[in-house]
Design a protein around this motif. Structure first.
Motif, PDB file in Angstrom:
ATOM      1  N   ILE A  62      10.813   0.996  -0.631  1.00  0.00           N
ATOM      2  CA  ILE A  62       9.775   1.799   0.290  1.00  0.00           C
ATOM      3  C   ILE A  62      10.100   1.671   1.818  1.00  0.00           C
ATOM      4  O   ILE A  62      10.016   2.516   2.610  1.00  0.00           O
ATOM      5  CB  ILE A  62       8.477   1.151   0.166  1.00  0.00           C
ATOM      6  N   ILE A  63      10.902   0.483   2.279  1.00  0.00           N
ATOM      7  CA  ILE A  63      11.198   0.357   3.602  1.00  0.00           C
ATOM      8  C   ILE A  63      12.368   1.364   3.927  1.00  0.00           C
ATOM      9  O   ILE A  63      12.146   2.221   4.966  1.00  0.00           O
ATOM     10  CB  ILE A  63      12.059  -0.891   3.813  1.00  0.00           C
ATOM     11  N   THR A  64      13.568   1.548   3.004  1.00  0.00           N
ATOM     12  CA  THR A  64      14.472   2.548   3.540  1.00  0.00           C
ATOM     13  C   THR A  64      13.858   3.960   3.155  1.00  0.00           C
ATOM     14  O   THR A  64      14.273   5.007   3.967  1.00  0.00           O
ATOM     15  CB  THR A  64      15.860   2.393   2.467  1.00  0.00           C
ATOM     16  N   LYS A  65      12.761   4.234   2.440  1.00  0.00           N
ATOM     17  CA  LYS A  65      12.411   5.687   2.181  1.00  0.00           C
ATOM     18  C   LYS A  65      11.579   6.141   3.300  1.00  0.00           C
ATOM     19  O   LYS A  65      11.560   7.108   3.673  1.00  0.00           O
ATOM     20  CB  LYS A  65      11.576   5.619   0.779  1.00  0.00           C
ATOM     21  N   THR A 116       0.799  -1.171  -0.198  1.00  0.00           N
ATOM     22  CA  THR A 116       0.007   0.117  -0.100  1.00  0.00           C
ATOM     23  C   THR A 116       0.818   1.445   0.185  1.00  0.00           C
ATOM     24  O   THR A 116       0.456   2.278  -0.916  1.00  0.00           O
ATOM     25  CB  THR A 116      -0.868   0.070   1.287  1.00  0.00           C
ATOM     26  N   GLN A 117       2.026   1.308   0.836  1.00  0.00           N
ATOM     27  CA  GLN A 117       3.005   2.308   0.934  1.00  0.00           C
ATOM     28  C   GLN A 117       3.590   2.640  -0.438  1.00  0.00           C
ATOM     29  O   GLN A 117       3.651   3.689  -0.930  1.00  0.00           O
ATOM     30  CB  GLN A 117       3.867   2.315   1.877  1.00  0.00           C
ATOM     31  N   PRO A 129       4.206   8.758  -4.219  1.00  0.00           N
ATOM     32  CA  PRO A 129       4.213   9.670  -5.467  1.00  0.00           C
ATOM     33  C   PRO A 129       5.076   9.232  -6.408  1.00  0.00           C
ATOM     34  O   PRO A 129       4.904   9.669  -7.747  1.00  0.00           O
ATOM     35  CB  PRO A 129       4.312  11.037  -4.889  1.00  0.00           C
ATOM     36  N   GLU A 130       6.365   8.747  -5.966  1.00  0.00           N
ATOM     37  CA  GLU A 130       7.470   8.377  -7.139  1.00  0.00           C
ATOM     38  C   GLU A 130       6.810   7.323  -8.132  1.00  0.00           C
ATOM     39  O   GLU A 130       6.673   6.102  -7.644  1.00  0.00           O
ATOM     40  CB  GLU A 130       8.711   8.197  -6.494  1.00  0.00           C
ATOM     41  N   GLN A 131       6.726   7.463  -9.407  1.00  0.00           N
ATOM     42  CA  GLN A 131       6.451   6.427 -10.389  1.00  0.00           C
ATOM     43  C   GLN A 131       7.336   6.125 -11.191  1.00  0.00           C
ATOM     44  O   GLN A 131       8.296   7.091 -11.802  1.00  0.00           O
ATOM     45  CB  GLN A 131       5.152   7.300 -11.279  1.00  0.00           C
ATOM     46  N   PHE A 132       7.763   4.871 -11.319  1.00  0.00           N
ATOM     47  CA  PHE A 132       8.893   4.373 -12.040  1.00  0.00           C
ATOM     48  C   PHE A 132       8.652   3.045 -12.917  1.00  0.00           C
ATOM     49  O   PHE A 132       7.776   2.397 -12.339  1.00  0.00           O
ATOM     50  CB  PHE A 132      10.027   4.655 -11.461  1.00  0.00           C
TER      51      PHE A 132
END
Length: 392
Positions: free
Chosen positions: A134-137, A88-89, A94-97
């Motif tokens: 996502i964890i590190t961010k 979910t996160q 917002p960063e799309q890649f």
């Protein structure tokens, strides 16, 4: 005038309430999150062990016979709820890649044939670097105390190992020291551009799950840069840190520190002078089962030393600061209602690392350190004395 007084009172009440709320977040040295996690961990430990077995008769049957080990060395497969939280996160970030879109497309294709739970687990297995992203961010860098505790465990291991070998030149220790510094900013290994390059050659189709599985298995074997080297270590440590959130130190030492010692002793023991190694083996009084094969004897020494040093380091951590001792005692008070304590947590988590190897190997090889540990004997009231040894 009354309205001014009322406003002042309301303001003071808000300040008081905010202060009270902030104070509620911590009970002595433990946050409410850590207290909740400790209670949850105790419940899960209780569900994983078999209370019908006397721990001193067969510790393997006690911790493994229900076939519900909680963790393995360096973490475990996250629970479905945790994977849902991370997905979910990731989706809401917002960063799309491109690599992120391929993950989502795979999940959609999986969901046409498999259960939702299976799809979360398969997506995690094949796209672990994106979970590292996502964890590190969102988690590692925003939970500084978790990262600080993890780095402290690493620092203590490196310092202790330098004492053991009276040297800081061993390549494993040098690499660990380097990796430790890199892990202060782990997010740099999971930039979206790097992840796009990682999955650039991979084709994912929303309509073809079987095709995607074949492509992903080939990609992992041939192309993944996160299977080896510094990227693999940064990924492993990030996943471990997420899974270790708010855990007590009696979790870190048997699931992480012991892994570090196993890695180190697996190198150093195999390079030792044979005569000195043989003398140490005789001093350790290893069981006959272990002495039949050279490799079994070698592994027995590696695991025995790894357990003893990890236990020594945890015991050292407890007494190194007054705060640590107070945290330890507070945790034991919480665990008491579950018929547990930090020592039992440590022993259980260590022992469950080896459930998959079967009873004979576990009892005769991996659990040697447990059976020779006085705290283990006392913790379970086994009623017999250990043979003290100064060999290790």
């Amino acid at each position: 005038m009354k309205s001014d007084a009322g406003a002042t009172f309301a303001l003071l009440l808000c300040v008081w309430w905010g202060t009270a709320q902030a104070q509620v977040a911590y009970v002595r040295h433990m946050s409410e999150l850590r207290i909740k996690e400790l209670n949850d961990l105790a419940i899960r430990i209780g569900d994983s062990i078999n209370p019908e077995i006397y721990a001193c008769d067969s510790y393997y049957d006690y911790v493994c016979s229900r076939n519900r080990p909680l963790f393995s060395i360096m973490g475990h497969m996250p629970q479905t709820s945790e994977l849902m939280q991370l997905m979910t996160q990731l989706q809401n970030d917002p960063e799309q890649f491109e690599a992120k879109q391929k993950l989502m497309d795979f999940f959609i294709s999986c969901n046409t044939l498999r259960s939702v739970e299976d799809c979360y687990r398969e997506t995690f297995e094949f796209f672990k670097p994106l979970f590292g992203f996502i964890i590190t961010k969102n988690l590692v860098e925003s939970s500084s105390h978790e990262l600080r505790d993890f780095l402290d465990v690493l620092d203590r291991f490196v310092a202790r190992s330098k004492e053991i070998f009276r040297s800081d030149s061993h390549p494993i220790l040098s690499k660990l020291a380097t990796y430790k510094e890199k892990f202060r900013t782990p997010a740099i290994y999971f930039h979206s551009g790097d992840l796009n390059r990682e999955y650039r050659a991979l084709r994912v189709y929303r309509e073809s799950y079987e095709h995607n599985i074949r492509n992903l298995e080939q990609h992992r074997k041939r192309n993944s840069t996160y299977e080896l080297g510094v990227q693999r270590t940064m990924l492993d440590w990030s996943l471990y840190l997420f899974q270790s959130s708010n855990k007590p130190m009696s979790y870190f030492y048997p699931t992480f520190t012991v892994h570090l010692y196993m890695t180190l002793f697996n190198s150093t023991e195999r390079q030792r002078d044979f005569t000195r190694f043989r003398e140490e083996v005789e001093c350790l009084k290893l069981p006959q089962f272990v002495n039949v094969l050279d490799e079994a004897r070698m592994l027995a020494v590696i695991y025995l030393k790894s357990f003893r040093y990890a236990w020594h380091d945890y015991s050292d951590w407890i007494i190194s600061r007054t705060t640590h001792r107070e945290i330890y005692d507070h945790e034991d008070t919480i665990l008491k209602k579950y018929h547990l304590n930090n020592k039992r947590l440590f022993f259980t988590l260590y022992a469950q690392n080896f459930c998959e190897f079967g009873k004979n190997l576990a009892e005769s090889l991996f659990y040697l350190g447990l059976k020779q540990n006085e705290d283990f004997i006392n913790s379970y009231s086994c009623g017999h004395q250990t043979q003290s040894s100064s060999c290790v």
